[in-house]
Design a protein around this motif. Structure first.
Motif, PDB file in Angstrom:
ATOM      1  N   ASP A 166       0.982  -1.294  -0.390  1.00 25.78           N
ATOM      2  CA  ASP A 166      -0.480   0.312   0.207  1.00 25.78           C
ATOM      3  C   ASP A 166       0.826   1.584  -0.110  1.00 25.78           C
ATOM      4  N   ARG A 167       0.433   2.411  -0.284  1.00 24.78           N
ATOM      5  CA  ARG A 167       1.021   2.873  -0.362  1.00 24.78           C
ATOM      6  C   ARG A 167       0.875   3.804   0.949  1.00 24.78           C
ATOM      7  N   PHE A 168       1.853   4.218   1.717  1.00 26.98           N
ATOM      8  CA  PHE A 168       2.409   4.744   3.134  1.00 26.98           C
ATOM      9  C   PHE A 168       3.573   5.512   3.478  1.00 26.98           C
ATOM     10  N   PRO A 169       2.952   7.022   3.887  1.00 27.46           N
ATOM     11  CA  PRO A 169       1.558   7.458   4.068  1.00 27.46           C
ATOM     12  C   PRO A 169       0.921   7.546   2.301  1.00 27.46           C
ATOM     13  N   ALA A 170      -0.579   7.519   2.222  1.00 26.35           N
ATOM     14  CA  ALA A 170      -1.427   7.268   1.426  1.00 26.35           C
ATOM     15  C   ALA A 170      -2.973   8.725   1.881  1.00 26.35           C
ATOM     16  N   ARG A 171      -3.304   8.949   2.898  1.00 32.21           N
ATOM     17  CA  ARG A 171      -4.118  10.217   3.210  1.00 32.21           C
ATOM     18  C   ARG A 171      -3.624  11.495   3.242  1.00 32.21           C
ATOM     19  N   GLU A 172      -3.703  12.964   2.914  1.00 27.52           N
ATOM     20  CA  GLU A 172      -3.673  13.559   3.704  1.00 27.52           C
ATOM     21  C   GLU A 172      -2.903  14.130   4.894  1.00 27.52           C
ATOM     22  N   ALA A 209       1.111  15.439   5.058  1.00 28.35           N
ATOM     23  CA  ALA A 209       1.584  16.077   6.353  1.00 28.35           C
ATOM     24  C   ALA A 209       2.475  15.368   7.151  1.00 28.35           C
ATOM     25  N   VAL A 210       2.101  15.267   7.764  1.00 24.28           N
ATOM     26  CA  VAL A 210       3.522  14.144   9.132  1.00 24.28           C
ATOM     27  C   VAL A 210       4.447  13.783   8.865  1.00 24.28           C
ATOM     28  N   GLY A 211       4.323  12.758   7.448  1.00 25.71           N
ATOM     29  CA  GLY A 211       6.126  11.842   7.363  1.00 25.71           C
ATOM     30  C   GLY A 211       5.457  10.811   7.580  1.00 25.71           C
ATOM     31  N   PHE A 212       6.512  10.066   6.905  1.00 29.98           N
ATOM     32  CA  PHE A 212       6.278   8.391   6.833  1.00 29.98           C
ATOM     33  C   PHE A 212       7.153   7.999   8.298  1.00 29.98           C
ATOM     34  N   GLU A 213       8.270   8.725   8.487  1.00 29.87           N
ATOM     35  CA  GLU A 213       9.242   8.438   9.823  1.00 29.87           C
ATOM     36  C   GLU A 213       8.355   8.919  10.848  1.00 29.87           C
ATOM     37  N   LYS A 214       7.943   9.481  11.224  1.00 31.89           N
ATOM     38  CA  LYS A 214       7.333   9.861  12.359  1.00 31.89           C
ATOM     39  C   LYS A 214       6.082   8.956  12.464  1.00 31.89           C
TER      40      LYS A 214
END
Length: 430
Positions: free
Chosen positions: A320-326, A330-335
């Motif tokens: 899946d796309r991650f993150p996929a939601r807006e 805005a937060v970013g994957f690492e966080k």
């Protein structure tokens, strides 16, 4: 250092799976022993000669549960291999007739005998074993060592007697873990596999538990019909513990979470709303945790009574796309990743349970300089690599970053052996 070996016991409950029919062969007995002992002990000699079986009994010195388990396993070996009974001999039995004696260095007489035999060891989980005309002795540095020594003694049994032997041994790896599976058809496999793992001196099982029919899943309509019941999960855990195996449930979280979307349920919690086969969950929706993840972790702790839980967290972005939601972008994957680990780790810690994850997402080259520094150092990391060889540099990378680490192998020939050597070498250096 440690080694985790994945074994397939039962299926992973694919839809429509047909159970394999196995025909038992009760008359099949191994009557010719291996030339040595498996796994190979630190030191072993096999002088010529046999201790006759006639009149032989087993004497347990001490009250630790492991000593009773040792006697149980020896009696089972006699019954399975020879169709004969191994009598229990009281600890104060008179007479000089040869017998099997199992105990620990806590008993002064056994400690003196091991010293005189030149086989005494005080290493954790270590044992001394000798068989000669005077009888068979298993003397553990501790009760766990005595249990392991009894597993070696089982391998010396032949229809003609117990082979003479002089053995000292202790595990090279503190953690020796095998992965097993729970589903509606796995009982017969696990009932045979768990005693076998104990006989081969494993000391823990990682139990794939995604599809257990948790009350949370049943109430939410996403319990898979091919999943094991909670009663079966509890029974398997008790069986494993009665063979000296720590039970570590694996509940895959963050990624690999198709289990929580079974039957089209919980689709509002998908990370990727465009995914037809959801793989990851939305970490910014409180319902992900309140409705599904935390209640199931609580049930798993109640059922398995573990010291640690494996939380998965591998291959999180592989489908899946991650993150996929807006809001996630805005937060970013690492966080998002770190916050999820911290939330689950903290929840388990509140129940006095520690956490484990797979290595690949948190220690990937792209994030190894940032993500690990934000994770708790008591988080155990299982580094998986499935190729043969003896060079696994990521073991050192993870350890040098301050995390307890174990190596996780799979089924390729040479993979488990090479990983075990690498892990043992790392343990000696560490």
């Amino acid at each position: 250092m440690a080694l985790l070996l994945a074994l397939s016991a039962g299926s992973s409950v694919p839809a429509g799976a047909v159970p394999v029919t196995v025909t038992p062969a009760p008359a099949a007995r191994l009557v010719t022993p291996f030339p040595g002992v498996v796994p190979q002990p630190r030191a072993a000699q096999f002088p010529p000669g046999m201790l006759p079986l006639a009149g032989l009994g087993v004497r347990v010195v001490g009250g630790a549960p492991e000593l009773a388990w040792a006697a149980r396993d020896l009696r089972a070996e006699w019954q399975t291999r020879l169709g004969a009974s191994l009598a229990a001999t009281g600890p104060d039995a008179a007479g000089s007739a040869p017998k099997i004696t199992v105990g620990t260095l806590a008993d002064p007489d056994l400690a003196a005998r091991a010293q005189k035999a030149g086989l005494l060891t005080r290493d954790p989980e270590g044992y001394a074993l000798w068989v000669d005309a005077g009888g068979a002795f298993v003397v553990g540095a501790d009760a766990r060592g005595a249990y392991l020594g009894a597993q070696s003694l089982r391998q010396l049994l032949t229809p003609d007697g117990l082979r003479f032997a002089r053995i000292t041994d202790a595990p090279a790896l503190k953690q020796r873990i095998a992965m097993i599976y729970l589903d509606s058809t796995s009982q017969g496999v696990n009932d045979r596999l768990i005693p076998l793992l104990a006989a081969l001196k494993f000391n823990a099982v990682l139990v794939m538990s995604d599809y257990v029919q948790w009350d949370t899943a049943r109430a939410g309509g996403f319990a898979h019909p091919g999943g094991a019941t909670k009663a079966e999960a509890r029974r398997v855990a008790d069986l494993a513990r009665s063979h000296g195996l720590e039970v570590i449930p694996l509940i895959e979280t963050l990624g690999h979470v198709g289990w929580m979307f079974y039957g089209g349920k919980n689709l509002d919690l998908r990370q990727d709303e465009g995914s037809q086969n959801p793989y990851a969950y939305d970490t910014l929706n409180p319902a992900t945790y309140d409705r599904v993840i935390l209640p199931i972790l609580k049930e798993a702790v109640e059922v398995f009574r573990p010291a640690r839980v494996h939380l998965g967290h591998d291959e999180v972005r592989s489908r899946d796309r991650f993150p996929a939601r807006e809001n996630g972008k805005a937060v970013g994957f690492e966080k998002l990743f770190v916050d999820d680990v911290l939330k689950l780790h903290g929840y388990l810690k509140s129940m006095n349970v520690s956490s484990m994850i797979w290595h690949d997402t948190a220690f990937a080259d792209a994030v190894v300089g940032s993500v690990p520094a934000r994770l708790p150092r008591d988080l155990q990391v299982a580094y998986w690599a499935y190729a043969p060889g003896t060079a696994f540099p990521a073991l050192k990378t993870v350890r040098d970053l301050g995390f307890p680490v174990l190596g996780a192998s799979w089924s390729d020939p040479g993979n488990a052996e090479g990983f075990a050597r690498a892990a043992a070498q790392g343990a000696r250096r560490g």
